[in-house]
Design an enzyme around this catalytic site. Sequence first.
Site, PDB file in Angstrom:
ATOM      1  N   CYS A  79       0.746  -1.181  -0.048  1.00 43.41           N
ATOM      2  CA  CYS A  79       0.172   0.029   0.101  1.00 43.41           C
ATOM      3  C   CYS A  79       0.706   1.224   0.006  1.00 43.41           C
ATOM      4  CB  CYS A  79      -0.919   0.110   1.229  1.00 43.41           C
ATOM      5  SG  CYS A  79      -1.657   1.472   1.718  1.00 43.41           S
ATOM      6  N   GLY A  80       0.568   1.798  -0.962  1.00 44.55           N
ATOM      7  CA  GLY A  80       1.392   3.377  -0.937  1.00 44.55           C
ATOM      8  C   GLY A  80       1.314   4.178   0.045  1.00 44.55           C
ATOM      9  N   HIS A  81       0.081   4.353   0.688  1.00 44.36           N
ATOM     10  CA  HIS A  81      -0.427   5.293   1.618  1.00 44.36           C
ATOM     11  C   HIS A  81       0.334   4.806   2.881  1.00 44.36           C
ATOM     12  CE1 HIS A  81      -3.381   6.889  -1.276  1.00 44.36           C
ATOM     13  NE2 HIS A  81      -4.072   5.931  -1.104  1.00 44.36           N
ATOM     14  N   CYS A  82       0.415   3.377   2.933  1.00 47.08           N
ATOM     15  CA  CYS A  82       1.136   2.872   4.247  1.00 47.08           C
ATOM     16  C   CYS A  82       2.531   3.294   4.136  1.00 47.08           C
ATOM     17  CB  CYS A  82       0.662   1.320   4.284  1.00 47.08           C
ATOM     18  SG  CYS A  82      -0.926   0.907   4.416  1.00 47.08           S
TER      19      CYS A  82
END
Length: 536
Positions: A79-82
């Site tokens: 996950c890029g946001h993570c």
Amino acid sequence: MRGCGARLVWLLVLVLAWLGPALGGEEEDGEVVAEEEDEDVLSDELEEEDGVLVLHEHNFARALSEHELLLVEFYAPWCGHCQRLAPAFAEAATTLRNESSPAWLGKVDATAQVALANEFGITSYPTLKLFRGGNRTHPLAYTGRMDAKGIVRWMQRRVGPSATLLEDATTATTFISSRDLVVIGFFKDLESEAAQVFHEVASEMVDMPFGVAEAAELFEAYGLSADTVCLFKKFDEGRADFPVDPMQGLDAAELTRLLRIHSLELVMEYTPETSDQIFGAKIPHHMLLFLNKSAPAQLELRDGFQAAAGAFRGEVLFVVVDVAGYGAEVLPFFGLTPAEAPTLRLVKMENNRKYQMDQDTFSDTAIRDFIQAVLDGKRKPHLLSAEPPEDWDTRPVKVLVGKTFEQVAFDETKNVFVKFYAPWCSHCQAMAAAWEELGERYKDHEDIIIAEMDSTANELENITIAGFPTMHYFPAGPGRKMVEYKSARDVETFSKFLENGGTLPEEPPAVPKTPENSTGSEEPSPLGVAETREEL
């Protein structure tokens, strides 16, 4: 497929400035697939990475029992946001540790720890939950900013009292003078229901200090006779009072809204420091004055702008945008150039419609009349449209713009399938080849048109694009019908949809494996985002 996004914005540059730091992002996980793990390695020992506890089903209970306050991030490695949150989360953990705070941070790889992910209803990444006192059944959803400072402040409010007790005039005066903005709740009974609601609000609004008072001398000193929440500020009118209704009490949501609105200056200047405040207040309309601050004659226009603002507080937020400074980056969103300043625009935040004021006068009366006309529905929005390319209708994928959209999409003899995209959208880029292939497949069909429109440069009066990419199907025939396509983004599924007249067969199509760093979701639109869609 569900996509990215959560709130409405009036400029592309603020997708990250507003949505990212203020609320963070999340990616939907689709189907949770357990990764292989070595059961022999896992125990109930608590290990750390960068000051963050590494949690799994074998040590989760121990972590809860040993830490009174534990904020847990449920994440996915892809996950890029993570990945963007990780450094801030680690920094917050270190800060809290250095303060000897009882608050700790932990993380769970929800793709590997499927049992924990299912137990706590994890459906998107990252999801943060606060566990207090070892309570495993009722964790509190994290509501703060997704940056280190925001996480620390949010946790600090949950460690100690959310509001400082002010016992006399000296402590109250010192408290009020300590910051540009402070909130004090005056309650004759600190155990009352209204006082408890006040503390709840204080726990969430971590960006300003809250105090509480019950001493009779303080009621007298500040001219109060009944329970009241007061916002003290070192600008504009200096103080705003919100009396507690003796019958209805105090409503947390309404108090939060009022404090957000009145904590803003009557006229804000758009800067990196104020952008979060501007959008966090959730005021339904924004009135923008674009000017060049280096031109003295233009600076004088702020006087009429300021004079008009008071009549619309809470309904319209007045913002000055310097076209020669930080505001230059947002001009393309409005189809403006620096040379067109000074100019005025009003934006409706619910649908991102923009309204242009006539430029013959900038008086406060003219500004008030213009705003009222928009609010009363007497003005039409100003819609952007690019010029159509010369070969727009000879390509396999037709290129639509605002001024040609109606004649193509609502042609009663054609079935038109349109992709609405943003040039910067990674999900749009990922599906570009499939859309071109679809165009090639149907280029010789007399009654089917495959088309696309850049929604950052073109606007439509009756269609709001809430995320990218968005696909709409416009079937032939009367009635101006429109069907949103929400399935897999591959050529075969697109074709099934078209061949079936704008619907898919009842049997679900095969879902391709989610590639790394992609969820098949949509990126937020600078034209606004829907609550059900993910954020950047």
